[in-house]
Each structure stands twice: as C-alpha cells, then as structure tokens.
Design a protein around this motif. Structure first.
Motif, PDB file in Angstrom:
ATOM      1  N   GLU A  83     -16.861   2.080  26.857  1.00 34.74           N
ATOM      2  CA  GLU A  83     -16.496   1.165  25.777  1.00 34.74           C
ATOM      3  C   GLU A  83     -16.100   1.937  24.519  1.00 34.74           C
ATOM      4  OE1 GLU A  83     -18.273  -2.755  23.401  1.00 34.74           O
ATOM      5  OE2 GLU A  83     -19.583  -1.580  24.711  1.00 34.74           O
ATOM      6  N   ASP A  84     -16.887   2.955  24.172  1.00 37.04           N
ATOM      7  CA  ASP A  84     -16.560   3.762  22.990  1.00 37.04           C
ATOM      8  C   ASP A  84     -15.214   4.457  23.161  1.00 37.04           C
ATOM      9  OD1 ASP A  84     -18.941   3.010  21.820  1.00 37.04           O
ATOM     10  OD2 ASP A  84     -20.000   4.866  22.316  1.00 37.04           O
ATOM     11  N   PHE A  87     -12.330   2.004  22.452  1.00 45.89           N
ATOM     12  CA  PHE A  87     -12.065   1.730  21.034  1.00 45.89           C
ATOM     13  C   PHE A  87     -11.535   2.965  20.309  1.00 45.89           C
ATOM     14  CE2 PHE A  87     -14.672  -2.044  21.827  1.00 45.89           C
ATOM     15  CZ  PHE A  87     -13.907  -3.001  21.177  1.00 45.89           C
ATOM     16  N   GLU A  91      -7.766   3.212  18.545  1.00 53.43           N
ATOM     17  CA  GLU A  91      -7.589   3.690  17.171  1.00 53.43           C
ATOM     18  C   GLU A  91      -6.671   4.905  17.096  1.00 53.43           C
ATOM     19  OE1 GLU A  91     -10.305   5.284  13.395  1.00 53.43           O
ATOM     20  OE2 GLU A  91     -11.275   4.418  15.164  1.00 53.43           O
ATOM     21  N   GLY A 114     -10.010  -6.680  19.192  1.00 52.50           N
ATOM     22  CA  GLY A 114     -11.301  -6.154  19.613  1.00 52.50           C
ATOM     23  C   GLY A 114     -12.284  -7.242  19.986  1.00 52.50           C
ATOM     24  N   GLU A 118     -14.930  -6.700  23.261  1.00 49.68           N
ATOM     25  CA  GLU A 118     -16.394  -6.584  23.151  1.00 49.68           C
ATOM     26  C   GLU A 118     -17.149  -7.522  24.100  1.00 49.68           C
ATOM     27  OE1 GLU A 118     -16.783  -7.268  19.024  1.00 49.68           O
ATOM     28  OE2 GLU A 118     -16.252  -5.204  18.438  1.00 49.68           O
TER      29      GLU A 118
END
Length: 299
Positions: A83-84, A87, A91, A114, A118
């Motif tokens: 997940e990190d 994102f 970015e 987003g 999530e």
C-alpha cells in the motif's frame, strides 16, 4: 523512409510494466480477460493495470504468502508495504515493482482518488487471519457491506474513472454511472462468494455470506435475488458509458448473469462441494452477442 526512433528507457520500462499487468490478468481470469479484450484500445491497458494490482494484493492474503510460510503478522507488514509503495508511486510517478508502477500510471492518468484506494487495502487486511483463529469466520451484514465496498465497489469506480476520463458528464449522469459501477462491483463479488463457497469455507475459513455457519437454501435464494437486483441496477447505467467501454462492461455483466443463473439452479449443499463454471464456448457466445448488440446501438 526513416526508421522509428528508439524508445527511451522510461518508455521501455512502462511498456514492460503494462505487459506484466496483462500477464497477470491472462493467468488469473478467463472471464475478465475475455471482457477486457473487448475494451477500446484507450481503456484496455488501464483496466488491466487496475486488475493486476488488485490480484497481487488478493493473492497475498488468500494463501500465497501463507504457502511460503509467512505468518499473519508478516503478511500485514507486506500488505502495508504494498500500500505504501502504491501511494509513493502515485506521488513520484515511479516504482521498481512493475505492477505497482503500471497501476500508479493509471491512477495519475485517469484521476483515481486515494479515497478509492484506501478502502481496498482495508478490505484486504480483513482477510488476514491470526494463527489462533479456528473454524469459520463469519461476516454480518454490516461487515459484509464494508468488505464488498472496499474489495469490489471501489474497483468498479476506478474502472469508471478510466472509461469517463475524457467525457463531460452532467451531475445526474455521473451519479447514475457511479451507482451502476458500485452495483456491478457488488454483484460480481456476491456472485463470486456464492461460486467460491467451497474454497472460501474449507481452505480459507471464511463465510462472507453468513455468520459462522453454512448458508441455507433460503440464504442462497436471498443472495441470488440480491445479486440479480444489483446486476439490473448496473444495467440501467450501461447506455451512458462510452461505446468503446460499453460492450466490454455488457459482456462482463452477461457472463456473470449466466454464472448466477447456474448458481440459482444449484442447491446450497452442492455449492460447498464444487465450483460452478461457465463453459468457454458459452463465454464466447455471450461475448459475441454483447459486442453485436453494442455495435447496433446508435450512440
């Protein structure tokens, strides 16, 4: 005649990432693969990119990591890392994970928020069971609704962002399309739950449609009716989709409708012993019919 210029390093990498995503869908889903091939060229890679990310996260929590001897705590760490990475890639515009990179490109190109990503990872975390858990883990109606929203409805909304990224929609049209996308995602998920009762309950210890018990005939009929109503809700929004997306969505809807028809004729007890399938020849016929019907539509 001059030769075509060599692709840049970035262009070559992005093409490789898209190819990796396409390989995932080819390996894991014949029905979805058939429908995706009916999408217009401008949509096809983006939808594959979404599906591939969803698939690798789903496989992480559905047994692949466990078969490698990875326990629940480490699975949660791996899912959080994924997940990190998503994102961070959204970015920065880059990930060293080809599937994540392809998905992030789609997110950026199609304006996927987003707030749709999530909930997906939240539902995936729900699927990770502690070693101490025993027996069936049942979902009540509230838990079921939350899980289906995160695991399926938001995926439908992501695909809708792809299909309408170049469209100018009135507020009422956008609302109807969003309702249709959510209904279709929910229908697909509920039909999958019925189809996968045997594997979900025996191998994974999950019962998404009940509460710590096998579903009854009454339960089965109720879930079939709910999924059918969700398909009908989704069908209403079909005419608002761009034509080069509509035929694929119609194909997917009718494939799952056929699967639901077969489930509706199968007793609940039998659903716990075998996985209901639609033969490939029937899938092909449905795809041809859906494509022909869309081509005959004026707009």
């Amino acid at each position: 005649m001059s030769a075509a210029p060599e692709p840049s390093s970035l262009e070559r990498y992005e093409e490789t990432c898209r190819a990796a995503a396409a390989a995932v869908i080819s390996a894991y889903s014949t029905s979805f693969g058939v429908a995706t091939r009916m999408l217009g060229r401008r949509h096809r890679a983006h939808v594959r990119n979404i599906y591939a990310l969803v698939r690798i996260a789903d496989e992480l929590v559905d047994g692949v990591a466990a078969e490698r001897g990875i326990g629940p705590a480490e699975q949660r760490k791996l899912l959080r890392r994924l997940e990190d990475d998503v994102f961070m890639a959204v970015e920065s515009g880059y990930s060293s994970n080809p599937i994540v990179d392809a998905f992030a490109c789609t997110v950026r190109d199609c304006g996927i928020e987003g707030r749709l990503i999530e909930p997906f990872f939240a539902s995936m975390r729900t699927d990770i069971r502690d070693d101490a858990d025993r027996g069936l883990v049942g979902f009540d109606r509230e838990q079921h609704a939350a899980y289906v929203y995160g695991s399926a409805e938001v995926v439908g909304l992501m695909c809708l962002r792809v299909f309408t990224r170049e469209e100018r929609l009135a507020p009422d049209e956008a609302a109807l399309l969003e309702r249709g996308a959510r209904s279709l995602g929910a229908a697909f998920q509920n039909i999958n739950f019925l189809r996968d009762l045997a594997d979900d309950s025996r191998r994974l210890g999950r019962d998404y449609l009940g509460a710590d018990r096998q579903i009854s005939e009454t339960d089965r009929l109720a879930w079939v009716a709910e999924a059918r109503a969700q398909l009908e809700s989704a069908r209403i929004s079909l005419p608002l989709l761009p034509k080069d997306a509509r035929r694929a969505v119609r194909c997917a809807l009718e494939l799952f409708e056929e699967l639901l028809d077969r489930i509706s004729r199968t007793p609940a007890a039998e659903l716990y012993t075998r996985r209901i399938r639609v033969p490939n020849a029937v899938k092909l016929g449905l795809a041809v019919r859906a494509g022909a019907r869309t081509l005959l539509e004026r707009t």
